[in-house]
Scaffold this motif. Structure first.
Motif, PDB file in Angstrom:
ATOM      1  N   GLU A  98     -14.313  34.489  38.008  1.00 24.13           N
ATOM      2  CA  GLU A  98     -13.594  34.425  39.283  1.00 24.13           C
ATOM      3  C   GLU A  98     -14.328  33.526  40.283  1.00 24.13           C
ATOM      4  O   GLU A  98     -13.714  32.681  40.949  1.00 24.13           O
ATOM      5  CB  GLU A  98     -13.422  35.831  39.856  1.00 24.13           C
ATOM      6  CG  GLU A  98     -12.601  35.855  41.148  1.00 24.13           C
ATOM      7  CD  GLU A  98     -12.414  37.265  41.686  1.00 24.13           C
ATOM      8  OE1 GLU A  98     -11.508  37.447  42.528  1.00 24.13           O
ATOM      9  OE2 GLU A  98     -13.164  38.173  41.274  1.00 24.13           O
ATOM     10  N   ARG A  99     -15.646  33.681  40.373  1.00 24.81           N
ATOM     11  CA  ARG A  99     -16.414  32.855  41.304  1.00 24.81           C
ATOM     12  C   ARG A  99     -16.356  31.380  40.911  1.00 24.81           C
ATOM     13  O   ARG A  99     -16.186  30.499  41.759  1.00 24.81           O
ATOM     14  CB  ARG A  99     -17.871  33.339  41.352  1.00 24.81           C
ATOM     15  CG  ARG A  99     -18.069  34.676  42.055  1.00 24.81           C
ATOM     16  CD  ARG A  99     -19.541  34.941  42.323  1.00 24.81           C
ATOM     17  NE  ARG A  99     -20.305  35.069  41.077  1.00 24.81           N
ATOM     18  CZ  ARG A  99     -20.505  36.217  40.443  1.00 24.81           C
ATOM     19  NH1 ARG A  99     -19.999  37.350  40.941  1.00 24.81           N
ATOM     20  NH2 ARG A  99     -21.222  36.262  39.340  1.00 24.81           N
ATOM     21  N   HIS A 102     -12.952  29.868  41.846  1.00 17.83           N
ATOM     22  CA  HIS A 102     -12.821  29.592  43.285  1.00 17.83           C
ATOM     23  C   HIS A 102     -13.646  28.379  43.687  1.00 17.83           C
ATOM     24  O   HIS A 102     -13.209  27.568  44.514  1.00 17.83           O
ATOM     25  CB  HIS A 102     -13.240  30.825  44.084  1.00 17.83           C
ATOM     26  CG  HIS A 102     -12.249  31.951  43.978  1.00 17.83           C
ATOM     27  ND1 HIS A 102     -12.589  33.271  44.165  1.00 17.83           N
ATOM     28  CD2 HIS A 102     -10.920  31.950  43.677  1.00 17.83           C
ATOM     29  CE1 HIS A 102     -11.513  34.043  44.007  1.00 17.83           C
ATOM     30  NE2 HIS A 102     -10.494  33.257  43.698  1.00 17.83           N
ATOM     31  N   ARG A 103     -14.846  28.232  43.090  1.00 18.60           N
ATOM     32  CA  ARG A 103     -15.654  27.052  43.389  1.00 18.60           C
ATOM     33  C   ARG A 103     -14.964  25.774  42.932  1.00 18.60           C
ATOM     34  O   ARG A 103     -15.140  24.709  43.514  1.00 18.60           O
ATOM     35  CB  ARG A 103     -17.021  27.147  42.703  1.00 18.60           C
ATOM     36  CG  ARG A 103     -18.003  28.075  43.376  1.00 18.60           C
ATOM     37  CD  ARG A 103     -19.420  27.798  42.905  1.00 18.60           C
ATOM     38  NE  ARG A 103     -19.547  27.870  41.451  1.00 18.60           N
ATOM     39  CZ  ARG A 103     -19.842  28.962  40.781  1.00 18.60           C
ATOM     40  NH1 ARG A 103     -20.031  30.116  41.439  1.00 18.60           N
ATOM     41  NH2 ARG A 103     -19.955  28.942  39.473  1.00 18.60           N
ATOM     42  N   ASP A 107      -6.801  28.876  41.904  1.00 23.57           N
ATOM     43  CA  ASP A 107      -6.379  30.247  42.187  1.00 23.57           C
ATOM     44  C   ASP A 107      -6.585  31.107  40.948  1.00 23.57           C
ATOM     45  O   ASP A 107      -6.422  30.632  39.812  1.00 23.57           O
ATOM     46  CB  ASP A 107      -4.903  30.282  42.583  1.00 23.57           C
ATOM     47  CG  ASP A 107      -4.651  29.643  43.939  1.00 23.57           C
ATOM     48  OD1 ASP A 107      -5.581  29.624  44.766  1.00 23.57           O
ATOM     49  OD2 ASP A 107      -3.524  29.147  44.161  1.00 23.57           O
TER      50      ASP A 107
END
Length: 373
Positions: A98-99, A102-103, A107
Motif C-alpha cells: 500500500e505504501r 501511494h509513493r 490508487d
C-alpha cells in the motif's frame, strides 16, 4: 481476456482471479493493475519468506506494475497458508504494498487476504471473525468460463511435457542418427563405415534446411505430428544449435521475413561483421508484443520436441520452451524448463539466460503493452 466481465465487489473479483491468471494461485501475491477502471490480467509473485524485507519486496512488485501502460490503480491479493484470526496474516507485506503504491501515485482499490478456507480485507478497522468463507464466493460468470476455460490448479500446472512412450523416443533417436549421417554425406564425408544404409527420408529432411525460416514456419503446422519423425528430428537438431535456434525463435516471433533477416545477419557475423542489435533486443523482449497464439503454437511444438528428444540433446528444445514461456508471461513455467535443461547441461547458454531473467524478475517489455489489434 478480451471479454469484458464486471466485478461488483471484492468477492466477485476473487472469483475472477483464476480466470485472469489461468490458474488458481496459492502462496502468492497477485497484483491486478487497472487503467481507467479496467484490467486485462494480473501479475503473480511468490509469497516472500517471513524474513524478507517487506519494503524491498513491495518496491519490486510495484516497479513492475508501474510499467503497465496507463496504470492508475491496483488491487493486491495475498494468498497464504495461515488462517484468519484477530489480525489478518501477512499484514506487513500488504502495508508495504500500500505504501509503495501511494509513493508511485497509484490508487489502491483494495487489499485482500485469502487463507485456506476464508478471505478478508486488510483495509478497514475490523473484519468478521475468521473472515468470509471461500465456499460462499459466487460462481464465475459464464462469459469468463467461455473466454478462458477451466483454470489450472496452480501456477506450475501445464508445464509437464507431453507423455511419450519409449518407442517414439527410439524412432526419433534413430531418425536423428540417420539425419547426421545424411548431413555428413552431403558435406562430403564418406558413408557410414558400418555400411549402414542411410534412409532416403534423411536426405529429404536435409533438403528442408535449404530454407531454414520456412522450415520453422512449417513446423508450426506439422511439428506435433507423431508420424513426422524426420521432421521432428530435424527440428531437435536445429534447436540444439544456437545459431539455428535463434533463427527459429525469430521466425516464430515475427515471421519468415524476420527469420530471413536473422539468418543473413548470422551468416555475416560468422564472416566477421557485427551482429545487428535488433534481433538480440527482440530476444530480450523489446519491441511490439508478438502474436500470443503464434507463440503458444510454437511452445506446443517445442514441448513435443523436448518430450521425444534423446536426453543428451534435450536442453536445446527445453531452453526454447523456457524462452517461449517467458515471452508469454509464464515465468514459473520458464524457470521449470530452464532448470530441467540445466540438470542435463549445467552451463547451457540460453537456459542460463532464461533463469537469470526469471530470477531477476525481468519480464518482456511487451508484457506491459496493449496487445496489437
Amino acid at each position: 481476456m478480451t471479454t469484458i466481465i464486471k466485478a461488483a465487489d471484492a468477492a466477485d473479483l476473487l472469483t475472477m482471479v483464476p480466470h485472469l491468471l489461468g490458474f488458481a494461485p496459492s502462496r502468492s501475491v497477485v497484483l491486478i493493475p487497472f487503467s481507467g477502471g479496467r484490467s486485462a490480467g494480473g501479475m503473480r509473485f511468490d509469497l516472500p519468506p517471513g524474513d524478507t524485507d517487506p519494503a524491498a519486496f513491495a518496491s519490486t512488485v510495484l516497479g513492475l506494475a508501474c510499467r503497465v501502460s496507463l496504470v492508475d490503480a491496483i488491487v493486491a491479493i495475498v494468498y497464504g497458508d495461515e488462517a484468519i484470526d484477530a489480525d489478518v496474516p501477512r499484514r506487513a507485506v500488504a502495508d508495504a504494498i500500500e505504501r509503495a503504491a501511494h509513493r508511485s501515485g497509484l490508487d489502491v482499490i483494495d487489499l485482500l487476504y485469502v487463507g485456506p478456507d476464508s478471505w478478508t480485507r486488510y483495509l478497514g478497522d475490523a473484519h468478521p471473525p475468521g473472515g468470509h468463507a471461500l465456499t460462499a464466493l459466487p460462481a464465475p460468470p459464464a462469459a469468463a468460463t467461455a473466454a478462458t476455460g477451466t483454470p489450472h490448479p496452480d501456477h506450475l500446472s501445464g508445464a509437464e511435457l507431453p507423455a511419450v512412450d519409449l518407442a517414439s523416443r527410439e524412432r526419433v533417436g534413430q531418425a536423428l542418427r540417420q539425419l547426421e549421417f545424411a548431413l555428413g554425406v552431403v558435406a562430403g564425408a564418406p558413408a557410414p563405415a558400418s555400411g549402414e544404409r542411410v534412409d532416403p527420408l534423411a536426405f529429404s529432411a536435409v533438403s528442408a534446411l535449404d530454407d531454414l525460416p520456412v522450415f520453422f514456419e512449417l513446423a508450426l503446422e506439422h511439428g506435433t505430428d507423431e508420424t513426422n519423425v524426420f521432421g521432428i528430428a530435424t527440428l531437435i537438431w536445429c534447436l540444439s544449435r544456437p545459431a539455428l535456434r535463434d533463427v527459429g525463435i525469430t521466425t516464430w516471433i515475427d515471421g519468415v521475413d524476420a527469420g530471413d533477416r536473422a539468418f543473413e545477419a548470422q551468416l555475416r557475423w560468422e564472416n566477421g561483421a557485427q551482429y545487428p542489435s535488433g534481433p538480440a533486443e527482440r530476444m530480450m523482449g523489446e519491441g511490439e508484443r508478438p502474436d500470443a497464439d503464434r507463440l503458444a503454437d510454437a511452445l506446443a511444438v517445442a514441448r513435443w520436441a523436448a518430450a521425444v528428444a534423446p536426453r543428451d540433446v534435450r536442453p536445446g528444445a527445453l531452453s526454447v520452451c523456457g524462452w517461449l514461456s517467458w515471452a508469454l508471461g509464464r515465468s514459473s513455467h520458464a524457470e521449470h524448463y530452464a532448470l530441467a535443461a540445466c540438470e542435463i547441461d549445467p552451463e547451457h547458454g540460453l537456459s542460463r539466460i532464461v533463469l537469470s531473467m526469471v530470477q531477476a524478475g525481468h519480464l518482456p517489455d511487451w508484457a506491459f503493452r496493449p496487445a496489437r489489434r
